[in-house]
Design a protein around this motif. Structure first.
Motif: not given
Length: 85
Positions: A15-24, A30-38, A45-49
């Motif tokens: 909500x503050x402007x971050x985003x989640x990159x994903x790889x398929x 989706x097999x891998x994700x990375x959550x970045x702050x703004x 803390x952001x896991x696949x679950x």
């Protein structure tokens, strides 16, 4: 809506402007994700679950294969938190 503490943390960052990159993987899932702050920091803390629960509740979305961002419904569900800057 019932949202866990880790989901709340991720939604707050998004909500503050971050985003989640994903790889398929090859089968399209989706097999891998990375959550970045703004600011560009990685949120561990952001896991696949957590990602799957947020996606299932339709609180985040991706348009045209872009990174996942918070959706209007997600902004309404997040509780306000103080920003410790």
């Amino acid at each position: 809506m019932n949202i866990s503490r880790s989901e709340q943390r991720v939604l707050h960052v998004l909500a503050q402007g971050g985003f989640i990159r994903h790889q398929r993987c090859d089968n399209g899932r989706i097999s891998h994700i990375e959550c970045f702050t703004r600011d560009g920091h990685l949120l561990t803390d952001c896991t696949l679950e957590v990602f799957a629960r947020l996606h299932r509740k339709r609180l985040i979305e991706s348009r045209a294969s872009s990174p996942y961002r918070v959706w209007r419904r997600g902004r309404e569900a997040v509780r306000s938190q103080t920003d410790n800057r």
